[in-house]
Design a protein around this motif. Sequence first.
Motif, PDB file in Angstrom:
ATOM      1  N   THR A   1       0.833  -1.214   0.000  1.00 51.29           N
ATOM      2  CA  THR A   1       0.000   0.000   0.000  1.00 51.29           C
ATOM      3  C   THR A   1       0.857   1.249   0.000  1.00 51.29           C
ATOM      4  OG1 THR A   1      -1.462  -1.258   1.431  1.00 51.29           O
ATOM      5  CG2 THR A   1      -2.003   1.061   1.118  1.00 51.29           C
ATOM      6  N   LEU A   2       1.946   1.224   0.766  1.00 52.88           N
ATOM      7  CA  LEU A   2       2.735   2.440   0.918  1.00 52.88           C
ATOM      8  C   LEU A   2       3.975   2.457   0.029  1.00 52.88           C
ATOM      9  CD1 LEU A   2       2.546   2.828   4.803  1.00 52.88           C
ATOM     10  CD2 LEU A   2       0.962   3.672   3.100  1.00 52.88           C
ATOM     11  N   ASN A   3       4.209   1.346  -0.605  1.00 53.03           N
ATOM     12  CA  ASN A   3       5.344   1.275  -1.512  1.00 53.03           C
ATOM     13  C   ASN A   3       6.661   1.644  -0.822  1.00 53.03           C
ATOM     14  OD1 ASN A   3       6.748   0.920  -3.851  1.00 53.03           O
ATOM     15  ND2 ASN A   3       6.223   2.947  -4.688  1.00 53.03           N
ATOM     16  N   ILE A   4       6.924   0.969   0.276  1.00 44.89           N
ATOM     17  CA  ILE A   4       8.154   1.198   1.028  1.00 44.89           C
ATOM     18  C   ILE A   4       8.627  -0.163   1.536  1.00 44.89           C
ATOM     19  CG2 ILE A   4       6.912   1.619   3.230  1.00 44.89           C
ATOM     20  CD1 ILE A   4       9.020   3.755   3.888  1.00 44.89           C
ATOM     21  N   GLU A   5       9.951  -0.344   1.594  1.00 48.32           N
ATOM     22  CA  GLU A   5      10.479  -1.594   2.154  1.00 48.32           C
ATOM     23  C   GLU A   5      10.266  -1.588   3.660  1.00 48.32           C
ATOM     24  OE1 GLU A   5      14.690  -2.315   1.643  1.00 48.32           O
ATOM     25  OE2 GLU A   5      14.455  -2.468  -0.529  1.00 48.32           O
ATOM     26  N   THR A   6      10.111  -2.786   4.243  1.00 45.77           N
ATOM     27  CA  THR A   6       9.996  -2.846   5.699  1.00 45.77           C
ATOM     28  C   THR A   6      11.163  -3.646   6.263  1.00 45.77           C
ATOM     29  OG1 THR A   6       8.670  -4.851   5.511  1.00 45.77           O
ATOM     30  CG2 THR A   6       7.475  -2.794   5.725  1.00 45.77           C
ATOM     31  N   TYR A   7      11.572  -3.284   7.465  1.00 46.92           N
ATOM     32  CA  TYR A   7      12.551  -4.103   8.171  1.00 46.92           C
ATOM     33  C   TYR A   7      12.069  -4.248   9.608  1.00 46.92           C
ATOM     34  CZ  TYR A   7      16.661  -5.915  10.434  1.00 46.92           C
ATOM     35  OH  TYR A   7      17.501  -6.722  11.158  1.00 46.92           O
ATOM     36  N   PRO A   8      11.589  -5.437   9.974  1.00 47.63           N
ATOM     37  CA  PRO A   8      11.104  -5.611  11.352  1.00 47.63           C
ATOM     38  C   PRO A   8      12.262  -5.567  12.338  1.00 47.63           C
ATOM     39  CG  PRO A   8      10.512  -7.495   9.951  1.00 47.63           C
ATOM     40  CD  PRO A   8      11.489  -6.676   9.184  1.00 47.63           C
ATOM     41  N   MET A   9      12.260  -4.557  13.187  1.00 44.75           N
ATOM     42  CA  MET A   9      13.288  -4.443  14.222  1.00 44.75           C
ATOM     43  C   MET A   9      12.938  -5.396  15.347  1.00 44.75           C
ATOM     44  SD  MET A   9      15.785  -2.272  14.202  1.00 44.75           S
ATOM     45  CE  MET A   9      16.457  -0.964  13.236  1.00 44.75           C
ATOM     46  N   THR A  10      11.628  -5.536  15.582  1.00 43.10           N
ATOM     47  CA  THR A  10      11.183  -6.526  16.556  1.00 43.10           C
ATOM     48  C   THR A  10      10.169  -7.428  15.852  1.00 43.10           C
ATOM     49  OG1 THR A  10       9.312  -5.234  17.424  1.00 43.10           O
ATOM     50  CG2 THR A  10      11.454  -4.888  18.472  1.00 43.10           C
ATOM     51  N   TRP A  11       9.976  -8.617  16.401  1.00 39.88           N
ATOM     52  CA  TRP A  11       8.991  -9.532  15.805  1.00 39.88           C
ATOM     53  C   TRP A  11       8.135 -10.124  16.922  1.00 39.88           C
ATOM     54  CZ3 TRP A  11       7.469  -9.667  11.047  1.00 39.88           C
ATOM     55  CH2 TRP A  11       6.587 -10.683  10.656  1.00 39.88           C
ATOM     56  N   PRO A  12       6.822 -10.051  16.769  1.00 42.87           N
ATOM     57  CA  PRO A  12       5.960 -10.429  17.890  1.00 42.87           C
ATOM     58  C   PRO A  12       5.741 -11.941  18.006  1.00 42.87           C
ATOM     59  CG  PRO A  12       4.632  -9.747  16.028  1.00 42.87           C
ATOM     60  CD  PRO A  12       6.063  -9.627  15.588  1.00 42.87           C
ATOM     61  N   VAL A  13       5.541 -12.358  19.231  1.00 41.85           N
ATOM     62  CA  VAL A  13       5.171 -13.753  19.473  1.00 41.85           C
ATOM     63  C   VAL A  13       3.733 -13.744  19.969  1.00 41.85           C
ATOM     64  CG1 VAL A  13       5.647 -15.819  20.825  1.00 41.85           C
ATOM     65  CG2 VAL A  13       7.536 -14.387  20.022  1.00 41.85           C
ATOM     66  N   GLY A  14       2.842 -14.205  19.118  1.00 40.21           N
ATOM     67  CA  GLY A  14       1.424 -14.244  19.465  1.00 40.21           C
ATOM     68  C   GLY A  14       0.802 -12.859  19.489  1.00 40.21           C
ATOM     69  N   MET A  15      -0.451 -12.846  19.867  1.00 44.53           N
ATOM     70  CA  MET A  15      -1.146 -11.564  20.014  1.00 44.53           C
ATOM     71  C   MET A  15      -2.340 -11.792  20.935  1.00 44.53           C
ATOM     72  SD  MET A  15      -3.183 -11.250  16.403  1.00 44.53           S
ATOM     73  CE  MET A  15      -1.887 -11.671  15.277  1.00 44.53           C
ATOM     74  N   GLY A  16      -2.953 -10.710  21.357  1.00 43.39           N
ATOM     75  CA  GLY A  16      -4.108 -10.826  22.247  1.00 43.39           C
ATOM     76  C   GLY A  16      -3.727 -11.587  23.507  1.00 43.39           C
ATOM     77  N   LYS A  17      -4.565 -12.552  23.866  1.00 42.55           N
ATOM     78  CA  LYS A  17      -4.306 -13.317  25.106  1.00 42.55           C
ATOM     79  C   LYS A  17      -3.033 -14.151  24.995  1.00 42.55           C
ATOM     80  CE  LYS A  17      -8.795 -13.497  27.284  1.00 42.55           C
ATOM     81  NZ  LYS A  17      -9.670 -12.908  26.268  1.00 42.55           N
ATOM     82  N   ARG A  18      -2.669 -14.507  23.763  1.00 48.71           N
ATOM     83  CA  ARG A  18      -1.471 -15.339  23.576  1.00 48.71           C
ATOM     84  C   ARG A  18      -0.199 -14.496  23.393  1.00 48.71           C
ATOM     85  NH1 ARG A  18      -1.615 -17.330  18.659  1.00 48.71           N
ATOM     86  NH2 ARG A  18      -3.116 -15.726  18.146  1.00 48.71           N
TER      87      ARG A  18
END
Length: 527
Positions: free
Chosen positions: A158-175
């Motif tokens: 959508t934004l036409n930009i490269e991404t670089y995840p500095m952090t990466w999530p483990v699960g979401m919500g209750k997990r």
Amino acid sequence: MTIQEEMKKRRTFAIISHPDAGKTTMTEKMLLFGNLIRSAGTVKGKKSGKFATSDWMEIEKQRGISVTSSVMNFPYQGYQVNILDTPGHEDFSEDTYRTLTAVDSVVMVIDGTKGIEAQTLKLFKVCKMRGIPIFTFINKMDREGREPLELMEEIESTLNIETYPMTWPVGMGKRFMGVFDRENDQFVRYTGNEEETYIPFSELDQHPDLTEDPTYQEAEDELMLVDEAGDGFDLEKVMKGEQTPVFFGSALAPFGVETFFNTFIRYAPEPAPRRSTEGVVSPEHEEFSGFIFKIQANMNPQHRDRIAFVRICSGKFERGMNVTLSRTGKAFKLAQSQQFVASSRGTVEEGYAGDIIGIYDPNVYRIGDTIVTGKQNFEYDELPQFPPELFKKVTAKNVMKSKQFKKGLEQLVQEGAIQLFKHYHFEDYIIGAVGELQYEVFEYRMKNEYNVEIELTSIGERIPRWLPEDQVDESMFDDRNMLVLDREQKPLVLFKNDFSLRWFQDKHEDVELIDLFEVNKYDQSYE
Ligand code: G4P
């Protein structure tokens, strides 16, 4: 400390987001790091205020602190942080866009349950156009949301930009269990309370409760995929606004905000050089210079004062100094009259490149004006004109007041408060804005400052496209595709919608239609 050392410590940025993505919560957490406020809590009263600036006045009242509207600053880890507020909601206006001309980087907060939303996209476009470095915080990981990989892909496409995840999530919500911090080789564990526990990657095998959890293993697989298939971190690209470092967390918890902020503050750029009529001006230059990006009237309703917000671009500001307004060559003393927007209200004695100062405006400044000291004589590049989206016809309710009406229109246009267009044939005035708020302010000021009541008739959302004068053939246009002139007498068409724009393009392939966003991107080559 030298001027250069002071300058290098400055981190001047804005937080952009769609309403409700968590900008206020995020800002509040940052103010906590800066010890600007003592306790966290949800900012109440936010939605009752008509103007976004009341957000901060409201916080101020509640917590007994002094953050004035629009700019917050505080020292953090040896840096001097300047956060510029960009109003969202219905308060969206050209001010919001122009604020982005005064920052060196941007933090984009995205609601992880929703992804990219309309307002974020609009603001992002301006950042991209100006090549501003963008750091992304994906918020609300404590709620069930979209898959991280899907969000990254959405940002890229959508934004036409490269991404670089500095952090990466483990699960979401209750997990939700925390994030892998790729930058610092550690796992930041989410414990549900405000404490963040850090586990170095090398010690993760000592935490089987974590590593044997299927949610963890799934995230680890994703991370491996990102490691192998994703783009590498490229600071040079980040600085050009071609790659965005992405962080995950929850502003509310809060979780991941500190990890984000500590990395952000290190990588965020110091004040950049700026172009002027005399070439590029370095922020290390000893002589003071700055430009006005915003003028706010009636900050205090009791006095009819106007404050001009100046972004310092070089040198040192000192209270009481003499400056020259480059446009007119007139000298002013920035003495008693100036007010400062600072962590402590009142006057601040000095400021450096990257800082924002508020100076009292005795009705002489215009948006885009440059002020300088010494023998300098230049103007910074004009602020770009942003394409409006909403258009209204404006008339004076009382025809006897046409003189004041024209004077008000003229002055408010000069100030940059509104964009004015005229029908190609008739004496009809049309006002363009990017948000409803601009009309409210315009109507209010015409009444209070020029004593004219006005009538606004909406002609709806339109898509403006400029076209070369020699290609204007009046027979091509009607009320649906209205031909008007801007204040420099350049012709443009207000297309009713995408469909009519495309239809026109198909029918008149040889007519060159110019999108202002594209023009701004290519360095105003349209001039
Ligand atoms: P904005 O300035 O971008 O408009 O957003 P704001 O911070 O006001 O946040 C919008 C709503 O989202 C608020 O809830 C806020 O508490 C919530 N929120 C912000 N960050 C997070 C997060 O990380 N996780 C979760 N679960 N919620 C978050 P509200 O109910 O609209 O307002 P309020 O009643 O809490 O004030």
